[in-house]
Design an enzyme around this catalytic site. Structure first.
Site, short mmCIF file in Angstrom:
data_model
loop_
_atom_site.label_atom_id
_atom_site.label_comp_id
_atom_site.label_asym_id
_atom_site.label_seq_id
_atom_site.Cartn_x
_atom_site.Cartn_y
_atom_site.Cartn_z
N ASN A 100 57.55 78.18 -76.24
CA ASN A 100 56.48 77.17 -76.15
C ASN A 100 55.07 77.77 -76.22
O ASN A 100 54.90 78.98 -76.32
CB ASN A 100 56.66 76.33 -74.88
CG ASN A 100 56.49 77.17 -73.62
OD1 ASN A 100 55.74 78.16 -73.62
ND2 ASN A 100 57.17 76.79 -72.56
N CYS A 124 60.39 69.60 -82.37
CA CYS A 124 60.40 70.40 -81.15
C CYS A 124 60.29 69.39 -80.02
O CYS A 124 61.11 68.49 -79.93
CB CYS A 124 59.29 71.43 -81.15
SG CYS A 124 57.68 70.79 -81.67
N ASP A 166 57.05 67.60 -79.06
CA ASP A 166 56.20 66.53 -79.56
C ASP A 166 56.04 66.57 -81.07
O ASP A 166 55.48 65.67 -81.67
CB ASP A 166 54.83 66.61 -78.90
CG ASP A 166 54.93 66.23 -77.43
OD1 ASP A 166 55.52 65.18 -77.13
OD2 ASP A 166 54.44 67.00 -76.59
N GLY A 167 56.48 67.66 -81.65
CA GLY A 167 56.43 67.73 -83.10
C GLY A 167 55.05 67.99 -83.66
O GLY A 167 54.74 67.58 -84.77
N ASP A 226 53.42 71.30 -82.77
CA ASP A 226 53.16 72.74 -82.75
C ASP A 226 54.20 73.51 -83.56
O ASP A 226 53.99 73.83 -84.71
CB ASP A 226 53.14 73.25 -81.31
CG ASP A 226 51.95 72.70 -80.52
OD1 ASP A 226 50.83 72.80 -81.04
OD2 ASP A 226 52.16 72.16 -79.42
N ARG A 227 55.35 73.73 -82.93
CA ARG A 227 56.40 74.48 -83.61
C ARG A 227 56.88 73.76 -84.86
O ARG A 227 57.18 74.38 -85.88
CB ARG A 227 57.57 74.69 -82.65
CG ARG A 227 57.24 75.67 -81.56
CD ARG A 227 58.30 75.65 -80.48
NE ARG A 227 57.98 74.67 -79.45
CZ ARG A 227 58.52 74.66 -78.23
NH1 ARG A 227 59.41 75.57 -77.92
NH2 ARG A 227 58.18 73.76 -77.33
N LYS A 255 47.13 69.56 -82.34
CA LYS A 255 45.97 69.29 -81.48
C LYS A 255 44.97 70.44 -81.48
O LYS A 255 44.87 71.23 -80.52
CB LYS A 255 46.46 69.03 -80.06
CG LYS A 255 47.49 67.90 -80.05
CD LYS A 255 47.75 67.24 -78.73
CE LYS A 255 47.49 67.97 -77.50
NZ LYS A 255 47.72 67.21 -76.28
N ARG A 270 44.11 72.98 -78.50
CA ARG A 270 44.64 74.32 -78.64
C ARG A 270 43.53 75.37 -78.76
O ARG A 270 43.70 76.51 -78.35
CB ARG A 270 45.54 74.41 -79.88
CG ARG A 270 46.78 73.53 -79.83
CD ARG A 270 47.82 74.07 -78.85
NE ARG A 270 48.94 73.12 -78.77
CZ ARG A 270 49.10 72.25 -77.78
NH1 ARG A 270 48.23 72.22 -76.78
NH2 ARG A 270 50.13 71.43 -77.76
#
Lengths: 556, 773
Positions: free
Chosen positions: A266, A328, A330-331, A333-334, A370, A374
């Site tokens: 994460n 992931c 929230d979909g 980031d990764r 975001k 971030r």
């Protein structure tokens, strides 16, 4: 930086765009002034060091931590109490949000002859992919961001799913981020679909609409009767997410699907990992224990896992001929990392300068990575747990790929570094805010300049001369530690001891040859003309360009 | 070991000794065991046998060797086995090729049954001597057998024979031969044969080198284009002295002609001019400062081997007096300050190098995909724990320190070592590569290896353990040198006339016993064995090949890969000198500091000599004159000042030695690992583009010239000249191209524990209550 010890002068030049600090090293080896250029947006933290009572030149001054791995220390003269004023000015302008000031991008009046905001047009991009087709349609259901406030206005969904279906699916996906199409394979028509986790929860809830919806996606591909789901998280985390209402697609609820976990950690793990990278390169670069220190940061290990995940996605689509769903939690980031990297591997268009801009604009910016949270643009809360170098990690992965395939990308390293520099600089509107709806509300495209304006108006600077366009080439990097390396030119570029970014000699030589070739071609054309003229007019004076011709200074 | 094979060996040995052509009757009685119909080997004449075998392209020494050695061929078949399955890894699944495994007195070779498969390999970079499936006996590192899935090292007499044979090579290839389908008798014969011929101690005279040289007698036309200075004549040394302008202070001597004085020294070498020649013979050349190289400012790099260690006080006194005398000689101008650098006590030990490399190489001798990915997660710490890269860093650092003394401080350097033939060779040649641009040309580099390593008496025979007499002596000092040079090549690509491929094939050549270059401990040993004054009246003196004749191994086309297209010769100013000009450094290192520290005399000679003597006599010495801190500062300043300026590729060249800058020589070490291959990528990709562009430019150039001579208009487009670029492997030119498909390699190993980050990992990205739970 040990070099920047003795401060002679410090001026705030012009407006508050940048802090220009000029100084001279006290024990300078070279009698030249070092010019420092720090966009205020890059500043993460400003601290006073030393009190009025502390002795020694270095102990009284300001310590500035930057987001781009730099740490600056300014020693100030105690007389005149210049420090307080400077501290206040810097804090105010480096963190405008805390002082209800606008971010610099809104004040920037730079003009470029290209408008970067026109680079990405979703309809055009989907059309390039051959969409809509008889399986996939473009929907404007999210026009006012009512279905999902972090998704773009325009979405591509299965033809057979009605708008009502979409609404019902949205209730079962975290933050309503429903599965939508990111990319479609031009030949086998398999797709990459992205979304957030299903809201399964502790009780193991099921949702018929969501199940049906994934089945509809599966059916758009007739070659294989399975749909592959990649959950970017480690399985432990996916299970743990059930406690907060999330979860993953279980076998019994979702028939005809295969679920794989990609073990990517994460945002918090990534943030700490980058911190450790900073520790080993600043203030000194580890020497004899470099390798074990590097390993202990786990940074490259994370890179390896992200790349491995993306390779799996790409391979599944390309040779496995199966459509894939990537999510992931929230979909944003990764998931963005995986889809964009897989698309980069599969689709050579994204390896061009404009293609890459579109990729970033699409998979990252429009799909709500975001950025504001971030990166923390203009925000003084440097310890915010929302901050994380996810986008940097993505760019690092791209760099690793471009390192492994030096002829496959139209852009060079400078392009990537420039993107990262302006990720923090706040000079452009490109990376501001968390999602498209916010940007629209703030009229970002009208009130700010796009980073792509800067880049596209000066493309030559960012071009890789070795670029060879290969349309249908799938690019699989080798995600092995034997090939991954720390991006020294980015992470350690501020260290004077590390090799400066000298022009790459291979590149230089190649450019020389290119110039020579062009000259020869021109000369050949001239000769051709002259010869045909000579045939008509034998009295023309015999020219002797062979003497003037520069020779390539190499044995062949 | 079967009776036949033993007899064969005996005869082979005899043949080698007498340098007789291996003749038909020799093998007539030798039955090599049952063979299949198409390879009836038994009771056949050797010639016929060879003719047959020559169809298999990789069996005999290579096509042109076949032609020239057919009649009196030298390579002898020792044992063989049929229906051996060579396992090939391809896309992480095992595949096998059936064929014969043979062992000759030169190599182990695998001959695939399917000849077409062998023929279609279109590698441009084919070695004419060693095929893809050939392993010279000297190249074998370790042999393993697999018994019931368990891997065991094989040595000595075996009670049980393995179902699979794994051979690890010194050039880091790994071969898997499955013997499950091979007849039991043949398994016994081939396994014990291979173990015996690769692992049991050998006699020098029994080296394949000699039988090869005897067989290839008449065809030793030396490459006329080879300008490598061999340093086996007085003239060569005089030339080198003149080139470096060292002749002012140094003289070449011939006192050791015929090795009358010392067997460890070459026949000719260079000493300080005032040194009385009779001193050289006092301690067989020990305690004599021997010249390596002179810097443009006149400072010299010298080396000296220590005097024998003695317990007797009387002898010690004699030694002390002797050394006093020596130092008095060089005490005077023009030598000024001489600083000693004791490489035996304050630097690396051979033991360290040996241990490091044996750990390091293990990282690349990978049996299968699982092993590759299992080690991948721990890769950096495994690398570090081998300390090979750190040893490289230390060598480079030492060389920079010495360069600093010579260049910036105007101090002469005297390298000191027990025998002056290991680390002395390494450091002195490394310093020369950095300081003398001539050593960065191909012939310059080859001459340097001749001068410092071959004539310098580096014990290649022992250090490579060619005779398998002592594993303890096996230390890859020369490889360490090549790796250090590779770091420089990698960091400063335009500075060298040769490529990394050149270094790689040079390192491979260490194990090819047809070149004499790396198969002797000293020039004395070489001359004694092949002797110009050979005692044997029957045989002519042997004419041994030198490794520098690259045409023996590679076709001209392949040789182009040894040449660096980025290298630009230094523009020649005066055309006067013919043979290798003295290249003065263009940039005389405009250091603002240390204006030639001829400064405070520091009473060097009195005290320093005493220290030195104590040291030479094998006793502990106190610190050197310069405090180490001062040394460090000088070093840093020199290093950083050099790196802050643009690089002049024809001047002084220093490497970066920070942590991230010392890298793994991927081409040499990773080249056989299919998982590590990037298809169509790596540096090779850009180099290939560069070469294509060069070709294009050259074509255009020719066309323009042509245009001037003929009136007719050529319509051919420039771009059409471009050859269709093939997608090369990143490991080009070595990759075996085991991965043809575009399938990606996927890591199979999992994630390593995060340790202290475990609770972070458990956290949610963002905590939000998603409602009903």
């Amino acid at each position: 930086m040990s070099l920047l010890r003795g401060l002679l002068g410090m001026d705030l030049i012009g407006t508050w765009v940048r802090l220009f600090l000029s100084f001279r090293e006290k024990l300078a080896l070279l009698d030249s002034a070092l010019l420092l250029d720090v966009p205020l947006g890059v500043i993460s933290r400003i601290e006073k060091m030393g009190g009025a009572t502390s002795r020694g030149e270095n102990s009284y001054g300001l310590d500035i931590t930057c987001k781009d791995m730099r740490n600056l220390r300014f020693a100030l003269k105690q007389e005149g109490h210049s420090r307080r004023g400077m501290f206040e000015i810097l804090t105010k302008y480096a963190f405008p949000l805390a002082h209800s000031l606008p971010i610099f991008a809104f004040l920037n009046e730079e003009k470029f002859n290209v408008d970067g905001w026109t680079v990405y047009n979703p309809v055009e991009e989907y059309r390039r992919q051959g969409l809509p087709n008889h399986h996939w349609r473009i929907t404007f259901i999210n026009k006012c961001y009512e279905l999902c406030d972090t998704y773009p206005a325009l979405l591509v969904v299965p033809y057979r799913a009605s708008d009502d279906d979409l609404r019902r699916v949205a209730t079962f996906r975290s933050r309503n981020r429903i599965p939508v199409l990111s990319w479609i394979h031009p030949e086998n028509k398999t797709v990459i679909v992205r979304c957030s986790q299903p809201l399964v929860g502790m009780s193991g809830k099921r949702n018929k609409d969501d199940e049906k919806y994934l089945d509809v996606i599966r059916e758009t591909n007739r070659q294989i009767n399975k749909l592959t789901i990649y959950d970017a998280r480690p399985s432990v985390n996916a299970v743990a997410n059930k406690a907060t209402g999330g979860g993953y697609e279980s076998d019994d609820a979702y028939h005809n699907t295969e679920l794989f976990f990609l073990d990517i950690h994460n945002i918090h793990v990534m943030r700490e990992s980058l911190k450790k990278v900073k520790d080993i390169v600043y203030p000194n670069v580890e020497e004899s224990h470099w390798l074990s220190s590097l390993e202990s940061t786990h940074w490259l290990e994370h890179i390896k896992l992200v790349l491995t995940g993306a390779i799996q996605v790409a391979d599944r689509v390309s040779s496995g001929k199966s459509s894939v769903v990537v999510h992931c939690s929230d979909g944003w980031d990764r998931t963005a990392q995986l889809t964009s990297l897989a698309m980069l591997m599969l689709d050579s268009f994204y390896r061009s300068i404009e293609g890459f801009e579109i990729l970033v604009q699409k998979e990252w910016i429009s799909f709500g990575h975001k950025f504001a949270s971030r990166i923390g643009h203009g925000d003084k809360n440097h310890a915010d747990a929302d901050r994380s170098p996810i986008f940097l990690q993505f760019i690092d992965c791209v760099w690793q790929m471009s390192k492994q395939f030096p002829t496959a990308f139209e852009f060079n390293e400078r392009f990537l570094i420039t993107i990262l520099d302006h990720l923090y600089s706040c000079r452009f509107g490109t990376f501001l805010y968390n999602c498209e709806s916010m940007r629209e509300r703030q009229k970002v495209t009208e009130r700010t300049v796009s980073l792509w304006s800067l880049i596209n108006s000066n493309k030559d600077k960012f071009k890789n001369p070795f670029y060879t366009k290969e349309i249908n080439r799938v690019l699989y990097p080798v995600a092995s530690m034997r090939h991954l390396e720390l991006w020294v030119n980015y992470y350690i570029r501020w260290n004077p001891r590390i090799k400066q970014q000298q022009p790459n000699p291979v590149e230089q030589r190649y450019m020389e040859l290119l110039a020579l070739r062009d000259e020869y071609i021109k000369r050949l054309e001239e000769l051709q003309l002259a010869n045909s003229a000579k045939l008509c007019d034998p009295s023309a004076s015999p020219s002797g360009p062979s003497q003037m011709m520069p020779h390539v200074q190499t044995h062949f | 070991m079967g009776k036949g094979a033993r007899e064969l060996r005996a005869r082979a040995c005899w043949a080698a000794f007498l340098a007789l052509p291996t003749w038909v009757p020799l093998l007539q009685n030798v039955c090599l065991g049952p063979s299949d119909k198409n390879t009836r080997l038994c009771a056949r004449t050797y010639i016929q046998d060879r003719l047959h075998l020559s169809r298999h392209r990789c069996y005999v020494l290579g096509e042109c060797e076949v032609l020239k050695c057919r009649v009196d061929s030298c390579e002898q078949l020792l044992c063989e086995a049929n229906t051996v399955l060579k396992c090939v890894q391809e896309d992480s699944c095992q595949r096998g090729i059936y064929g014969r495994l043979v062992c000759t007195d030169f190599k182990i070779a695998f001959l695939g049954d399917d000849e077409s498969a062998l023929d279609n390999d279109e590698t441009q970079f084919k070695n004419k001597v060693i095929g893809e499936n050939d392993i010279t006996l000297h190249c074998v590192d370790q042999i393993y057998g697999v018994f019931d899935e368990k891997k065991k090292t094989l040595f000595g007499q075996l009670k049980k024979y393995p179902e699979k044979l794994i051979i690890h090579c010194k050039d880091l290839r790994v071969f898997h031969f499955c013997l499950r389908y091979t007849k039991e008798e043949e398994v016994k014969r081939i396994v014990s044969g291979i173990i015996h011929h690769t692992q049991s101690p050998k006699l020098l005279k029994r080296l394949f080198l000699f039988s090869y040289a005897a067989a290839a007698q008449n065809s030793t036309a030396a490459d006329p284009k080879n300008h490598t200075v061999m340093f086996d004549t007085l003239k060569d040394w005089c030339w080198e002295l003149e080139r470096t302008k060292g002749n002012v202070k140094f003289k070449a001597v011939s006192i050791n002609e015929g090795y009358r004085v010392c067997e460890r020294l070459p026949a000719y070498f260079v000493v300080p001019t005032p040194l009385p020649e009779e001193d050289v013979s006092r301690f067989q050349g020990h305690g004599i400062p021997i010249w390596c190289w002179s810097c443009h400012n006149g400072c010299a790099l010298l080396k000296m081997s220590a005097l024998p260690k003695e317990q007797d006080d009387g002898i010690l006194q004699v030694q002390k007096n002797f050394l006093d005398g020596i130092y008095k000689t060089i005490h005077r101008p023009p030598y000024e300050i001489v600083k000693t650098e004791d490489l035996s006590s304050n630097f690396l030990s051979l033991q360290e190098i040996q241990t490091a490399y044996s750990k390091f190489k293990q990282l690349f001798l990978i049996d299968n995909s699982t092993e590759f990915w299992d080690t991948d997660i721990k890769w950096f710490s495994l690398l570090e724990s081998s300390s090979w890269l750190d040893i490289i860093r230390r060598c480079l650092k030492k060389a920079i320190e010495i360069a600093e003394c010579l260049e910036a401080q105007n101090v002469n350097i005297l390298l000191l070592e027990e025998n002056a033939s290991d680390l002395c060779c390494l450091i002195s040649s490394l310093v020369q590569v950095m300081m003398d641009p001539h050593c960065r040309t191909r012939f310059g580099f080859q001459s340097l290896v001749q001068k410092e390593w071959i004539m310098g008496g580096h014990c290649f025979l022992d250090r490579c353990n060619h005779l398998r007499q002592s594993d303890k002596e096996e230390v890859p000092v020369f490889l360490l040198f090549l790796d250090c040079v590779w770091q420089l090549v990698h960091q400063h690509p335009p500075a060298f006339e040769f490529t990394e491929t050149y270094l790689t094939v040079l390192s491979d050549s260490l194990y090819i016993p047809i070149f004499s270059t790396f198969f002797f401990n000293s020039p004395h040993q070489k001359d004694g064995n092949v002797g110009r004054e050979s005692q044997d009246t029957q045989s002519k003196p042997l004419n041994l090949l030198t490794v520098w004749d690259w045409s023996v191994q590679f076709e001209p086309k392949a040789q182009t890969l040894l040449r660096n297209p980025l290298y630009v010769e230094k523009p020649k100013l005066d055309k006067g000198q013919r043979k290798g000009m003295h290249c003065k450094h263009q940039r005389q290192l405009s250091l603002p500091l240390t204006q030639s520290k001829s400064s405070p005399k520091r009473g060097f000679f009195r005290e320093e000599t005493d220290h030195l003597i104590k040291n030479l006599l094998g006793k502990r010495i106190s610190k050197l004159i310069n405090s180490s801190e001062e040394l460090q500062d000088n070093f840093r300043e020199f290093y950083e000042s050099w790196h802050s300026k643009p690089t002049n590729y024809h001047g002084l060249l220093l490497p970066h030695i920070e942590g991230p800058e010392i890298k793994v020589w991927a081409q040499r070490y990773l080249r056989w690992i299919p998982e590590a291959q990037i298809l169509g990528g790596g540096r090779v990709a850009t180099m290939n583009k560069l070469l294509e562009m060069m070709e294009e430019v050259q074509c255009l150039q020719e066309k323009i010239e042509e245009k001037h001579h003929s009136q007719e208009a050529l319509q051919a487009e420039a771009t059409s000249l471009l050859r269709n670029s093939v997608r090369l492997s990143s490991l080009f030119p070595f990759a075996l191209l085991q991965r043809h498909s575009s399938k990606p390699v996927l890591p199979t190993s999992g994630w390593k524990a995060l340790g202290d980050e475990e609770d972070l990992a458990k956290r949610e990205d963002e905590f939000v209550d998603l409602g009903d739970v």
